[in-house]
Design a protein around this motif. Structure first.
Motif, PDB file in Angstrom:
ATOM      1  N   MET A  27       0.817  -1.193   0.000  1.00  0.00           N
ATOM      2  CA  MET A  27       0.000   0.000   0.000  1.00  0.00           C
ATOM      3  C   MET A  27       0.865   1.262   0.000  1.00  0.00           C
ATOM      4  SD  MET A  27      -3.155   0.547  -0.095  1.00  0.00           S
ATOM      5  CE  MET A  27      -4.398   1.715   0.193  1.00  0.00           C
ATOM      6  N   LYS A  28       1.962   1.233   0.783  1.00  0.00           N
ATOM      7  CA  LYS A  28       2.853   2.382   0.833  1.00  0.00           C
ATOM      8  C   LYS A  28       3.514   2.608  -0.524  1.00  0.00           C
ATOM      9  CE  LYS A  28       4.061   2.431   5.708  1.00  0.00           C
ATOM     10  NZ  LYS A  28       5.154   2.380   6.678  1.00  0.00           N
ATOM     11  N   LYS A  29       3.817   1.514  -1.198  1.00  0.00           N
ATOM     12  CA  LYS A  29       4.464   1.615  -2.500  1.00  0.00           C
ATOM     13  C   LYS A  29       3.528   2.271  -3.513  1.00  0.00           C
ATOM     14  CE  LYS A  29       7.557  -1.205  -5.215  1.00  0.00           C
ATOM     15  NZ  LYS A  29       8.050  -2.535  -5.486  1.00  0.00           N
ATOM     16  N   ILE A  30       2.257   1.949  -3.438  1.00  0.00           N
ATOM     17  CA  ILE A  30       1.271   2.533  -4.351  1.00  0.00           C
ATOM     18  C   ILE A  30       1.139   4.027  -4.073  1.00  0.00           C
ATOM     19  CG2 ILE A  30      -1.167   2.551  -4.985  1.00  0.00           C
ATOM     20  CD1 ILE A  30      -1.190  -0.467  -4.478  1.00  0.00           C
ATOM     21  N   LYS A  31       1.121   4.416  -2.796  1.00  0.00           N
ATOM     22  CA  LYS A  31       1.018   5.831  -2.440  1.00  0.00           C
ATOM     23  C   LYS A  31       2.238   6.603  -2.932  1.00  0.00           C
ATOM     24  CE  LYS A  31      -2.056   5.831   1.522  1.00  0.00           C
ATOM     25  NZ  LYS A  31      -2.220   6.234   2.927  1.00  0.00           N
ATOM     26  N   LYS A  32       3.408   6.012  -2.791  1.00  0.00           N
ATOM     27  CA  LYS A  32       4.632   6.668  -3.264  1.00  0.00           C
ATOM     28  C   LYS A  32       4.583   6.857  -4.778  1.00  0.00           C
ATOM     29  CE  LYS A  32       7.901   5.303   0.308  1.00  0.00           C
ATOM     30  NZ  LYS A  32       9.135   4.579   0.612  1.00  0.00           N
ATOM     31  N   ASN A  33       4.114   5.835  -5.465  1.00  0.00           N
ATOM     32  CA  ASN A  33       4.017   5.937  -6.921  1.00  0.00           C
ATOM     33  C   ASN A  33       3.003   6.998  -7.331  1.00  0.00           C
ATOM     34  OD1 ASN A  33       5.930   3.989  -7.393  1.00  0.00           O
ATOM     35  ND2 ASN A  33       4.461   2.326  -7.625  1.00  0.00           N
ATOM     36  N   LEU A  34       1.876   7.070  -6.638  1.00  0.00           N
ATOM     37  CA  LEU A  34       0.868   8.078  -6.953  1.00  0.00           C
ATOM     38  C   LEU A  34       1.398   9.488  -6.694  1.00  0.00           C
ATOM     39  CD1 LEU A  34      -2.459   6.478  -5.675  1.00  0.00           C
ATOM     40  CD2 LEU A  34      -1.769   6.893  -8.030  1.00  0.00           C
ATOM     41  N   ILE A  35       2.111   9.657  -5.608  1.00  0.00           N
ATOM     42  CA  ILE A  35       2.689  10.965  -5.300  1.00  0.00           C
ATOM     43  C   ILE A  35       3.704  11.350  -6.377  1.00  0.00           C
ATOM     44  CG2 ILE A  35       4.182  12.217  -3.687  1.00  0.00           C
ATOM     45  CD1 ILE A  35       2.785  10.674  -1.434  1.00  0.00           C
ATOM     46  N   PHE A  36       4.517  10.396  -6.783  1.00  0.00           N
ATOM     47  CA  PHE A  36       5.506  10.652  -7.825  1.00  0.00           C
ATOM     48  C   PHE A  36       4.829  11.017  -9.138  1.00  0.00           C
ATOM     49  CE2 PHE A  36       8.187   9.029 -11.296  1.00  0.00           C
ATOM     50  CZ  PHE A  36       9.282   9.870 -11.126  1.00  0.00           C
ATOM     51  N   ILE A  37       3.791  10.306  -9.501  1.00  0.00           N
ATOM     52  CA  ILE A  37       3.070  10.574 -10.751  1.00  0.00           C
ATOM     53  C   ILE A  37       2.411  11.949 -10.697  1.00  0.00           C
ATOM     54  CG2 ILE A  37       1.087   9.871 -12.142  1.00  0.00           C
ATOM     55  CD1 ILE A  37       1.868   6.969 -11.512  1.00  0.00           C
ATOM     56  N   LYS A  38       1.782  12.284  -9.565  1.00  0.00           N
ATOM     57  CA  LYS A  38       1.152  13.599  -9.421  1.00  0.00           C
ATOM     58  C   LYS A  38       2.181  14.714  -9.520  1.00  0.00           C
ATOM     59  CE  LYS A  38      -2.826  12.182  -6.685  1.00  0.00           C
ATOM     60  NZ  LYS A  38      -3.492  12.286  -5.363  1.00  0.00           N
ATOM     61  N   LEU A  39       3.325  14.527  -8.894  1.00  0.00           N
ATOM     62  CA  LEU A  39       4.384  15.518  -8.946  1.00  0.00           C
ATOM     63  C   LEU A  39       4.902  15.689 -10.372  1.00  0.00           C
ATOM     64  CD1 LEU A  39       6.264  17.397  -7.325  1.00  0.00           C
ATOM     65  CD2 LEU A  39       7.803  15.447  -7.102  1.00  0.00           C
ATOM     66  N   LEU A  40       5.081  14.602 -11.057  1.00  0.00           N
ATOM     67  CA  LEU A  40       5.544  14.643 -12.440  1.00  0.00           C
ATOM     68  C   LEU A  40       4.534  15.347 -13.339  1.00  0.00           C
ATOM     69  CD1 LEU A  40       7.816  13.708 -14.331  1.00  0.00           C
ATOM     70  CD2 LEU A  40       6.511  11.628 -14.700  1.00  0.00           C
ATOM     71  N   LEU A  41       3.254  15.045 -13.173  1.00  0.00           N
ATOM     72  CA  LEU A  41       2.213  15.707 -13.959  1.00  0.00           C
ATOM     73  C   LEU A  41       2.145  17.205 -13.658  1.00  0.00           C
ATOM     74  CD1 LEU A  41      -0.664  13.079 -13.827  1.00  0.00           C
ATOM     75  CD2 LEU A  41       0.728  13.705 -15.796  1.00  0.00           C
ATOM     76  N   MET A  42       2.347  17.573 -12.406  1.00  0.00           N
ATOM     77  CA  MET A  42       2.319  18.981 -12.045  1.00  0.00           C
ATOM     78  C   MET A  42       3.491  19.719 -12.703  1.00  0.00           C
ATOM     79  SD  MET A  42       2.241  20.838  -8.279  1.00  0.00           S
ATOM     80  CE  MET A  42       1.576  19.395  -7.557  1.00  0.00           C
ATOM     81  N   ILE A  43       4.658  19.115 -12.700  1.00  0.00           N
ATOM     82  CA  ILE A  43       5.823  19.726 -13.347  1.00  0.00           C
ATOM     83  C   ILE A  43       5.583  19.878 -14.842  1.00  0.00           C
ATOM     84  CG2 ILE A  43       8.247  19.343 -13.945  1.00  0.00           C
ATOM     85  CD1 ILE A  43       8.571  18.070 -11.152  1.00  0.00           C
ATOM     86  N   CYS A  44       5.043  18.842 -15.460  1.00  0.00           N
ATOM     87  CA  CYS A  44       4.742  18.915 -16.894  1.00  0.00           C
ATOM     88  C   CYS A  44       3.728  20.012 -17.186  1.00  0.00           C
ATOM     89  CB  CYS A  44       4.221  17.574 -17.399  1.00  0.00           C
ATOM     90  SG  CYS A  44       5.449  16.281 -17.419  1.00  0.00           S
TER      91      CYS A  44
END
Length: 65
Positions: A1-18
């Motif tokens: 579950m923690k791994k999924i949250k980390k991945n979601l945070i990373f994806i959201k951060l990447l999308l925000m930068i883009c």
């Protein structure tokens, strides 16, 4: 579950930068885009004509041998 949250945070951060990078770029109007495309097409046509002349001259040189 923690791994999924980390991945979601990373994806959201990447999308925000883009998103911020794409918004910061200057947008050209359609007329400017058309004019730049026309210029690029003319340059490409000129380059193809130069290549055609060079190929014709090479054919003439090597066809005599």
């Amino acid at each position: 579950m923690k791994k999924i949250k980390k991945n979601l945070i990373f994806i959201k951060l990447l999308l925000m930068i883009c998103y911020f990078v794409s918004c910061s770029n200057e947008k050209k109007s359609i007329e400017e885009q058309i004019s730049t495309h026309k210029q690029e097409i003319y340059l490409l046509g000129d380059s193809l004509n130069i290549m055609d002349v060079k190929i014709d001259s090479l054919i003439k040189i090597y066809s005599n041998k």
